[in-house]
Design a protein around this motif. Structure first.
Motif, short mmCIF file in Angstrom:
data_model
loop_
_atom_site.label_atom_id
_atom_site.label_comp_id
_atom_site.label_asym_id
_atom_site.label_seq_id
_atom_site.Cartn_x
_atom_site.Cartn_y
_atom_site.Cartn_z
N HIS A 345 6.29 -19.02 50.22
CA HIS A 345 5.60 -17.70 49.40
C HIS A 345 5.38 -18.85 48.49
O HIS A 345 5.78 -20.60 48.97
N SER A 346 4.60 -18.33 47.60
CA SER A 346 3.72 -19.51 47.28
C SER A 346 3.58 -19.82 45.46
O SER A 346 3.13 -18.36 45.38
N PRO A 347 3.98 -20.38 44.91
CA PRO A 347 5.04 -21.25 45.05
C PRO A 347 5.78 -21.15 45.37
O PRO A 347 6.88 -20.16 45.62
N PRO A 348 6.01 -22.35 46.37
CA PRO A 348 7.59 -22.65 46.78
C PRO A 348 9.06 -23.07 46.07
O PRO A 348 9.98 -22.94 46.50
N ASP A 349 8.77 -23.57 45.14
CA ASP A 349 9.43 -23.95 44.11
C ASP A 349 10.81 -22.58 43.62
O ASP A 349 10.67 -22.08 43.72
N GLU A 350 11.76 -23.32 43.36
CA GLU A 350 12.65 -22.45 42.78
C GLU A 350 12.93 -23.01 40.58
O GLU A 350 12.96 -24.05 39.86
N THR A 351 13.97 -22.33 40.49
CA THR A 351 13.71 -22.45 38.78
C THR A 351 15.39 -23.73 38.78
O THR A 351 14.90 -23.56 37.19
N ASP A 352 15.71 -23.98 39.35
CA ASP A 352 16.37 -25.30 39.43
C ASP A 352 15.61 -26.36 39.08
O ASP A 352 15.35 -26.55 40.31
N GLY A 353 16.38 -26.67 38.25
CA GLY A 353 15.35 -28.60 38.46
C GLY A 353 14.63 -28.27 36.76
O GLY A 353 14.85 -29.61 36.31
N PRO A 354 13.72 -27.80 36.53
CA PRO A 354 12.49 -28.51 35.88
C PRO A 354 13.24 -27.90 34.61
O PRO A 354 12.82 -28.68 33.71
N PRO A 355 14.26 -26.99 34.16
CA PRO A 355 14.55 -26.82 32.57
C PRO A 355 15.76 -28.08 32.26
O PRO A 355 15.10 -28.75 31.68
N GLY A 356 16.31 -28.54 33.70
CA GLY A 356 16.96 -29.31 33.39
C GLY A 356 16.59 -30.79 32.84
O GLY A 356 16.32 -31.93 32.66
N ALA A 357 15.41 -30.83 33.81
CA ALA A 357 14.40 -32.04 33.65
C ALA A 357 13.98 -32.01 32.21
O ALA A 357 14.00 -33.24 31.43
N ILE A 358 12.69 -30.76 31.78
CA ILE A 358 13.03 -31.02 30.31
C ILE A 358 13.76 -30.99 29.07
O ILE A 358 13.27 -31.60 28.54
N ALA A 359 15.31 -30.57 29.46
CA ALA A 359 15.87 -31.09 28.52
C ALA A 359 16.33 -32.11 28.42
O ALA A 359 16.43 -32.98 26.90
N MET A 360 16.35 -33.41 29.46
CA MET A 360 16.51 -33.87 28.95
C MET A 360 15.18 -35.45 28.20
O MET A 360 15.36 -36.29 28.00
N ALA A 361 14.29 -34.67 29.46
CA ALA A 361 12.83 -35.36 28.55
C ALA A 361 12.65 -35.09 27.34
O ALA A 361 12.88 -36.37 26.40
N THR A 362 13.11 -34.61 26.43
CA THR A 362 13.23 -33.71 24.55
C THR A 362 13.98 -34.76 24.33
O THR A 362 13.68 -34.87 23.26
N MET A 363 15.67 -34.84 24.94
CA MET A 363 16.21 -36.07 23.87
C MET A 363 15.75 -37.52 24.01
O MET A 363 16.07 -38.44 23.31
N LEU A 364 15.81 -37.13 25.07
CA LEU A 364 15.09 -38.97 25.64
C LEU A 364 13.61 -38.81 24.44
O LEU A 364 13.98 -40.39 24.14
N LEU A 365 12.86 -38.88 24.56
CA LEU A 365 11.73 -38.36 23.65
C LEU A 365 11.98 -39.19 21.97
O LEU A 365 11.70 -39.82 21.64
#
Length: 621
Positions: A345-365
């Protein structure tokens, strides 16, 4: 000999037998007294104030009967215009006393008897030496005319007894309390332990760790920097001996007329536990028993496995806790995610990963950290659009820099991680990979079905490999199957216990490997864990070296801080953004509100709610 003289001489010579608690002493002109009191209040770890005398008062009834501060210390220092001019054995003839104010400050010698009773060796006593004291590069909080660097004592403590030493001293806040640093002295700006600024060198024995406590000699540095016309102090190591025995049944407590602020009282539920978070350089951190218990509850919640992948077999206790502690000490964090499992598929990515990354980034910021997102070159345009959308929707408060890494030669990783390729100047001090394709032992990248997707993955693994040899860079991997970057730490378990493990297992380890039923949950838990550490007085005191203490998070600000946590509404909004960009569920390839084949409601929303319940319940401790 009068009774008064006998008691004074007896107190001066009976320290070892009767183990009297001790105090540092500073004597200043009256016009500087209020400023110095404010300086003590602002820096309670090095300067725990036991008693402030009236002008001209030579006694201190709350601490010692029949005392005369002019003669009760074996050696005094005399300062004029901020310079040490001499040491004397008595101040009885040292100028007019009516304008002088005495400050009695807690001393770390006051807990050495308790350390010994707890089975912790006191190396300076064993070696017959004065304690080692060092001037640090850490500045105290200024007040009025007073501003100076923090001074610390160092005691070598066997690694196995660190918790005991921390607990004993935490319960003695008026003797400087728990350590302010454990590990490499360079974190404090101390370059050579063999050359103390005060006292004598105390040698570490095999298995010992250098442990640093705030020190009352900080007051001497304050005298030197403020340059009063005339001032006196005890000579380092020559303490004022109180009438209070140094025994567990007789803790030194502030007298009723003491000016000691309330926030230095020891609270048993905040007794710290000690955890190693870095080997190179050596660093331990502290967190209260209450905070540790809550983070372990978070770890239990994210370990649930509704997808029945068998992820519990990879679990290692306290990886979440140690990662959160290391991130709390960090200043610049790079986060990478992206698992192109849907190669058709295009894009080939999955929905696991980006939400957790953004959650961590929000708290770290929100904690003041610098955050950078690291992605594949093929996905830059899409991920930039997703970040912009997250900012517009309020999921992110501000845009995050988005970068890529290209393996352009043998030193490419070093130059990416460090300024000018200098390993002593790292650009990042923590790398986090969440649901990021990890390189297998054959050099390929596999999804859980065993399909090689190497052509879709940039070699970000090289950064984690290079980081192992760069002092000061710590790494975390978050995964739910064993083929994610960082899961090389549990590679043997993946090979033996996970489907197709011998083929798909990631070969690249991280310092901390957080496993979860869904990787996003690991990211949410990191954000919650960081919040718990931010609201943990014991951890915050350690981060701040016991300086400038204030309530960690005033009640009227708690609501603002909870806004930085993941929430059901924010995560649902962000997942809908991913779906809008054509990103699919990992297990089913459905273009729907699901992650790894589990629908957002009720599975993911329930996990988020439970994580928040654990986290916010802790704020009442």
């Amino acid at each position: 000999m009068t009774l008064f003289t006998f008691l004074r001489e007896f107190r001066l010579t009976a320290k070892i037998d009767l183990r009297y608690q001790q105090a540092n002493v500073v004597v200043l002109p009256n016009h500087l007294a209020d400023d110095f009191e404010a300086f003590c209040r602002s820096n309670p770890a090095p300067l725990p104030l036991l008693y402030r005398s009236q002008s001209g008062e030579t006694s201190c009834p709350p601490l010692a009967k029949h005392a005369d501060i002019r003669t009760d210390i074996s050696q005094y220092c005399v300062y004029e215009e901020g310079c040490l001019v001499k040491t004397v054995s008595s101040l009885a003839a040292s100028g007019p006393w009516s304008d002088m104010v005495c400050f009695y400050l807690g001393c770390s010698f006051g807990f050495e008897g308790k350390l010994k009773k707890a089975g912790v060796p006191v190396r300076n006593v064993e070696q017959g030496r004065n304690i080692s004291m060092y001037r640090t590069a850490v500045g105290c909080f200024p007040a009025g005319k007073f501003s100076c660097p923090l001074v610390v004592t160092m005691r070598p403590i066997p690694a196995a007894l660190l918790d005991a030493a921390v607990e004993v001293t935490h319960l003695n806040p008026l003797a400087h309390g728990a350590p302010v640093h454990i590990g490499d002295p360079a974190f404090l700006g101390i370059q050579d332990l063999s050359r103390p600024d005060y006292g004598e060198q105390v040698e570490l024995q095999p298995g010992d760790v250098p442990v640093f406590w705030a020190c009352g000699v900080t007051a001497i540095e304050a005298i030197l920097s403020s340059k009063p016309r005339l001032a006196f102090s005890h000579s380092p190591g020559c303490m004022f001996l109180t009438d209070i025995p140094d025994t567990p049944s007789s803790p030194l407590t502030p007298p009723s007329d003491s000016l000691e602020p309330q926030h230095t009282k020891a609270h048993p539920e905040q007794t710290p536990l000690c955890f190693q978070v870095s080997h190179n350089p050596l660093l331990y951190s502290l967190a209260s028993q209450a905070a540790v218990a809550k983070i372990r509850q978070l770890e239990t919640v994210i370990g649930e496995d509704p997808g029945e992948r068998g992820i519990r077999a990879l679990f290692v206790q306290d990886e979440l806790l140690r990662s959160c502690l290391a991130l709390s000490h960090s200043s610049s964090v790079a986060i990478t995610t992206g698992f192109p499992t849907h190669y058709m598929h295009s894009p080939p990515d999955e929905t696991d990963g980006p939400p957790g990354a953004i959650a961590m980034a929000t708290m770290l910021l929100s904690l003041g950290k610098k955050v950078t997102m690291l992605t594949d070159r093929r996905a830059v345009e899409m991920n930039q659009a997703i970040i912009d959308e997250a900012v517009r929707n309020g999921v992110l408060k501000a845009a995050i820099p988005l970068v890529t890494f290209e393996d352009s030669g043998p030193d490419a990783a070093l130059h990416f991680l460090c300024h000018h390729g200098d390993a002593s100047k790292p650009r990042y001090d923590h790398l986090v990979a969440i649901e990021r394709s990890g390189r297998a032992s054959d050099g390929n990248y596999y999804n859980m079905r065993g399909i090689n997707i190497k052509h879709l993955v940039d070699p970000i693994d090289n950064l984690f490999i290079a980081a192992k040899d760069i002092p000061g860079i710590t790494t975390t991997g978050i995964g739910d199957g064993g083929n994610e970057l960082g899961m090389g730490k549990v590679k043997d378990k993946v090979i033996n216990l996970m489907p197709k493990g011998s083929l798909i297992a990631c070969d690249v380890p991280a310092d901390f490997a957080i496993t979860a039923g869904v990787s996003n949950w690991g990211g949410y838990a990191v954000a919650c864990g960081l919040y718990l550490l931010h609201t943990c007085p014991s951890h915050q005191r350690y981060l701040k070296k016991g300086l400038g203490l204030e309530p960690v998070t005033p009640q009227d600000q708690l609501q603002d801080w909870t806004a930085n946590l993941p929430s059901v509404d924010k995560e649902e909004s962000f997942l809908s953004t991913l779906v809008k960009f054509g990103i699919r569920s990992g297990k089913t390839a459905h273009l729907a509100m699901e992650v790894d084949g589990l629908t957002f409601h009720p599975t993911h929303s329930d996990i988020i709610s439970r994580l928040l319940e654990v986290t916010q319940r802790s704020t009442t401790l």
